[in-house]
Design an enzyme around this catalytic site. Sequence first.
Site, PDB file in Angstrom:
ATOM      1  N   ARG A 295       0.826  -1.221   0.000  1.00 56.81           N
ATOM      2  CA  ARG A 295       0.000   0.000   0.000  1.00 56.81           C
ATOM      3  C   ARG A 295       0.857   1.267   0.000  1.00 56.81           C
ATOM      4  O   ARG A 295       0.614   2.182  -0.772  1.00 56.81           O
ATOM      5  CB  ARG A 295      -0.916   0.021   1.227  1.00 56.81           C
ATOM      6  CG  ARG A 295      -1.862  -1.156   1.258  1.00 56.81           C
ATOM      7  CD  ARG A 295      -2.978  -0.955   2.252  1.00 56.81           C
ATOM      8  NE  ARG A 295      -3.563  -2.234   2.631  1.00 56.81           N
ATOM      9  CZ  ARG A 295      -4.763  -2.379   3.154  1.00 56.81           C
ATOM     10  NH1 ARG A 295      -5.520  -1.332   3.383  1.00 56.81           N
ATOM     11  NH2 ARG A 295      -5.221  -3.571   3.493  1.00 56.81           N
ATOM     12  N   ASP A 424      -2.327 -16.143  -2.301  1.00 58.01           N
ATOM     13  CA  ASP A 424      -2.650 -15.443  -3.551  1.00 58.01           C
ATOM     14  C   ASP A 424      -1.543 -14.663  -4.262  1.00 58.01           C
ATOM     15  O   ASP A 424      -1.080 -15.036  -5.342  1.00 58.01           O
ATOM     16  CB  ASP A 424      -3.872 -14.529  -3.333  1.00 58.01           C
ATOM     17  CG  ASP A 424      -3.812 -13.670  -2.063  1.00 58.01           C
ATOM     18  OD1 ASP A 424      -2.740 -13.609  -1.447  1.00 58.01           O
ATOM     19  OD2 ASP A 424      -4.837 -13.045  -1.717  1.00 58.01           O
ATOM     20  N   GLU A 558     -11.329  -7.745  -5.833  1.00 59.49           N
ATOM     21  CA  GLU A 558     -10.810  -8.834  -6.686  1.00 59.49           C
ATOM     22  C   GLU A 558     -11.698  -9.199  -7.878  1.00 59.49           C
ATOM     23  O   GLU A 558     -11.198  -9.498  -8.975  1.00 59.49           O
ATOM     24  CB  GLU A 558     -10.531 -10.088  -5.848  1.00 59.49           C
ATOM     25  CG  GLU A 558      -9.364  -9.954  -4.869  1.00 59.49           C
ATOM     26  CD  GLU A 558      -9.698  -9.132  -3.633  1.00 59.49           C
ATOM     27  OE1 GLU A 558     -10.902  -8.922  -3.369  1.00 59.49           O
ATOM     28  OE2 GLU A 558      -8.753  -8.693  -2.938  1.00 59.49           O
TER      29      GLU A 558
HETATM   30  C1  DMJ Z   1      -5.641  -5.797  -1.018  1.00 63.21           C
HETATM   31  O1  DMJ Z   1      -5.006  -5.114   0.001  1.00 63.21           O
HETATM   32  C2  DMJ Z   1      -4.646  -6.482  -1.884  1.00 63.21           C
HETATM   33  O2  DMJ Z   1      -5.243  -6.776  -3.085  1.00 63.21           O
HETATM   34  C3  DMJ Z   1      -4.102  -7.743  -1.296  1.00 63.21           C
HETATM   35  O3  DMJ Z   1      -3.286  -8.464  -2.177  1.00 63.21           O
HETATM   36  C4  DMJ Z   1      -5.155  -8.651  -0.759  1.00 63.21           C
HETATM   37  N1  DMJ Z   1      -6.438  -8.068  -0.755  1.00 63.21           N
HETATM   38  C5  DMJ Z   1      -6.648  -6.728  -0.422  1.00 63.21           C
HETATM   39  C6  DMJ Z   1      -8.041  -6.269  -0.785  1.00 63.21           C
HETATM   40  O4  DMJ Z   1      -9.000  -7.238  -0.719  1.00 63.21           O
END
Ligand code: DMJ
Length: 662
Positions: A295, A424, A558
């Site tokens: 972030r 993921d 997502e």
């Molecule tokens: C986000 O902060 C990013 O996409 C992260 O990889 C996992 N998911 C959150 C939002 O759902």
Amino acid sequence: MPSSSYVSLFDSNMTTPALLPLSGRRIPTLSPGAASFPHHRATLRLSEKFILLLILSAFITLCFGAFFFLPDNSKHKISLYFAPFISPSTLISLPVPASEKHPHSVMLPPPSFTVGMVPGFLQAEEEESLRDKIRVDHERALQEAKEKLRKSRDELRAEIQTEKSKVVEDLKKKKEVPKPLPPVPMPKVVGVNDGDPVEPDVKEKRDKIREMMKHAWDSYRQYGWGHNELKPLAKKGHSTNIFGNSQMGATIVDALDSLYMMGLHDEFKDGQEWIEQNLDFSVNAEVSVFEVNIRFIGGLLAAYYLSGQEVFKVKAVQLAEKLLPAFNTPTGIPWAMVNLKSGVGRNWGWASAGSSILAEFGTLHMEFVHLTYLTGNPAYYQKVMHIRKLLAKMDRPNGLYPNYLNPRTGRWGQHHTSVGGLGDSFYEYLLKAWLMSDKTDTEARKTYDDAIEAIERHLIRKSNGGLTFIGEWKNGHLERKMGHLTCFAGGMFALGADGSPDDKAGHYLQLGAEIAHTCHESYDRTVLKLGPEAFKFDSGLEAVAVRQNEKYYILRPEVIETYWYMWRFTHDPKYRQWGWEAAQAIDKYCRVSGGFSGVKDVYSSNPTYDDVQQSFFLAETLKYLYLLFSSDDLMPLESWVFNTEAHPLPRENGVKLQHCRS
Ligand code: DMJ
């Protein structure tokens, strides 16, 4: 008298010290009452005179030394004793340390001294002028005190507050001396334009998304400014444990590039100003290394590349330095959390056997490669390559990567594998490392291909109703459950289709489309038309949540992310249609007067709010929606790679990263 052979420095009966050199003469008797020096000698010997002379000169040297080398205020005291030898004018003009420059600390001999001790030494006139000065000083001090007393408590408090803020401001200014970074060429920025769609109805939809962004931003600006996130119902700041107890303006940093792309330039400037003046990482806060990386570092780097403003680069590097101590583990696999001030790291208490998490330590590569490029410091690149090498050497049960790895022992924790939470973005970053290197990092591509092949074999299934889903592998069993987070994989498969082995591009694009369809079903089968956190494909259930604690929607991106990638690769209008459905549902059910909130049950027609406006709603959800309704020449995928928080970083054909490789 001492009873032993001990000789005291000065004997009470002696006229000279007893410890004079004794050689060449008999040792004097030291019996009580006996004189230790021969009485019959009236004069001193030559050697004795010489020694006395030596002592005298040592004493004089000591006095001068004290005068010149003692601290200033001691000198002032000494000057009092030497006053008889110094003229009053010299005395007054002795340098006074800045801190003592107050009317009452001007170095003057005390009245009793000047008047009583050295009468006649000071000229009468000089004496009088000194007295006048003292009188004036006293009067001024009295006057000041009276004025203070006349002020009300509130006035005094306000005065103190102003003084305090001045001191704090000065300190901040002193701290913020940015480190000079080596000059590196700014990549040619491609596709940063207004991306205006041709079709008026699409333009209208895009305007609506921009308006939603403005509402989210303005609400945060009004009620949560500087806090990490916003509580849109309570209308105040929200803090989450991933950023410790800090107030680092996560929403500002996360939203910057979205604001920039949407042409909200005043808002962008406002955010930039806050960052310049307030973003400080020397805080005693224990933060998530992963979250801060994706972030903050991702957000700052993207803002830098888009706008060219140095401040973002400098801040990103300052923060990255604070994350480096997290890698001080026996294996080099970083801790999940690090204290920004102390550098002490640790792992989440809930993680299997003190493990670090695959999706966390495996989601650093993109940002760290850019940090090495921008700083010339190879450490960032080396840290992430070390992780990759270590993983390559490890055994993988069924070719799968477990989600947990112990950073002390270097051994896997529980054998759970997921393309959703905990796993993921590890897979995502392998693919994106290859893309970001302009497809030269073939090691990353091969690792991605092998991992996806094992995932397809063990985790991807079709439900009875014909929906393709990605389950979770738990100790040798497949759990037929898919998370909202897992839905990003549709976009990933589509993005990785080109360059896949054995000419399977069509297959992976198809797989992406199937996942997009399944995830759309998970939205469509709810009352609010918003997707649940997790949904099942079991016991006659198809893409619906069962447990109450899986029915929430927290503004996650997502599913929309996958719609956008699918749109870019296929231009099938259904993806815009599905995106628009989601946008409308968010606006209808999550919008409140103080921003946007998550909802606790997407199957309830009367949902309650969770009262959190997540920073990723501005960084990702709204950005992907905006891009979905823009023309493809805004941020083309040939030139940009989006990190897992949707922060775009230039690909190597824009910025040459090879030279930073070891
Ligand atoms: C986000 O902060 C990013 O996409 C992260 O990889 C996992 N998911 C959150 C939002 O759902």
